[in-house]
Write a protein that holds these residues in place. Structure first.
Motif, mmCIF file in Angstrom:
data_model
loop_
_atom_site.group_PDB
_atom_site.id
_atom_site.type_symbol
_atom_site.label_atom_id
_atom_site.label_comp_id
_atom_site.label_asym_id
_atom_site.label_seq_id
_atom_site.Cartn_x
_atom_site.Cartn_y
_atom_site.Cartn_z
ATOM 1 N N GLN A 153 0.830 -1.203 0.000
ATOM 2 C CA GLN A 153 0.000 0.000 0.000
ATOM 3 C C GLN A 153 0.864 1.253 0.000
ATOM 4 N N ASN A 154 0.347 2.315 -0.608
ATOM 5 C CA ASN A 154 1.036 3.604 -0.595
ATOM 6 C C ASN A 154 0.032 4.706 -0.311
ATOM 7 N N LEU A 155 0.530 5.804 0.257
ATOM 8 C CA LEU A 155 -0.337 6.901 0.677
ATOM 9 C C LEU A 155 -0.251 8.058 -0.314
ATOM 10 N N ASN A 205 -3.983 0.390 -3.102
ATOM 11 C CA ASN A 205 -3.619 -0.997 -2.858
ATOM 12 C C ASN A 205 -2.856 -1.576 -4.057
ATOM 13 N N PRO A 206 -2.133 -2.683 -3.851
ATOM 14 C CA PRO A 206 -1.365 -3.270 -4.949
ATOM 15 C C PRO A 206 -2.213 -3.628 -6.163
ATOM 16 N N THR A 211 -8.604 3.253 -1.123
ATOM 17 C CA THR A 211 -9.327 3.427 0.140
ATOM 18 C C THR A 211 -9.147 4.861 0.616
ATOM 19 N N TRP A 212 -10.250 5.613 0.689
ATOM 20 C CA TRP A 212 -10.197 6.987 1.192
ATOM 21 C C TRP A 212 -10.309 6.979 2.716
ATOM 22 N N GLU A 213 -9.709 7.968 3.365
ATOM 23 C CA GLU A 213 -9.875 8.083 4.808
ATOM 24 C C GLU A 213 -11.301 8.518 5.129
#
Length: 235
Positions: A153-155, A205-206, A211-213
């Motif tokens: 995962q990355n932000l 995701n990979p 996915t939003w906060e």
């Protein structure tokens, strides 16, 4: 005579083995040479500028931007519906940090540069484009966010301005971390001064899903000078 007949096949076998070895080396080394070449990505340069018959161009420190030579500057385009927004996509090496400025060129060829300090951009394969204002110095905004992630995962951060991708995850600003700073992620981008910007963090995701906060949009007022620093926690 028999010894000569035996030496000839042996010499041919040696030459054949040498040729096979050289061919194998070429096959092995060629992909490595290609992998070392920096990946070029399309960067969207955009600026809001009113004109009186002039055209807009962008020049900068990279050869692809003319290396500060107005004769090699890249022209921007606009339409009746898009004006006063001018834009162009320019391919630059990923990871390259460039300085740039916009230019107005009159019908007679007179060139006028922006009078503000050089703008700065670090090229990212999936970073947002620029939504600059003619002769208005942008404000560097530093995003710092604490967020735990799973492997792969990355932000990212996105918002309601083109500089942050206009809520499009594909154009969101990537944040980075390392073993010494995790779970803190950081990234910087230049935003238009004197504006109120809404933004949110998201995880990619990979498999490409996002996915939003949770919670409402975050809000920041971008001041007219200096640097804006944000320290947030994923929610």
């Amino acid at each position: 005579m028999s010894s000569i007949r035996h030496q000839v096949p042996s010499a041919w076998r040696s030459a054949l083995m040498l040729g096979v070895l050289l061919a194998g080396l070429l096959v092995v080394t060629a992909p490595r040479a290609r992998a070392a070449t920096a990946q070029d990505v399309s960067v969207a340069f955009g600026v809001r500028a009113t004109t009186e018959g002039e055209t807009l161009l962008v020049s900068g420190s990279a050869p692809q931007l003319g290396a500060w030579d107005p004769a090699g500057a890249v022209p921007l385009g606009t339409t009746a519906s898009a004006y006063p927004h001018w834009s162009a996509g320019i391919r630059l090496p990923a990871g390259l940090t460039v300085q740039y400025k916009y230019i107005k060129r009159s019908p007679t060829g007179v060139v006028t540069w922006e009078s503000i300090p050089n703008r700065t951009l670090t090229v990212s394969p999936d970073g947002p484009g620029n939504d600059d204002r003619w002769n208005v110095a942008p404000v560097t905004t530093d995003f710092h966010a604490t967020a735990t992630t799973t492997w792969g995962q990355n932000l990212y951060v996105s918002g309601d301005v083109a500089d942050l991708g206009a809520w499009d995850p594909a154009k969101a600003l990537p944040l980075s971390t390392d073993s010494a700073t995790y779970p803190q992620w950081a990234g910087s981008h230049q935003l238009p001064p004197g504006t109120v910007v809404q933004y949110k963090y998201l995880k990619k995701n990979p498999d490409g899903t996002v996915t939003w906060e949770n919670g409402d949009n975050r809000t920041v007022f971008v001041t007219s000078a200096g640097t804006v620093t944000l320290n947030d926690i994923w929610r």
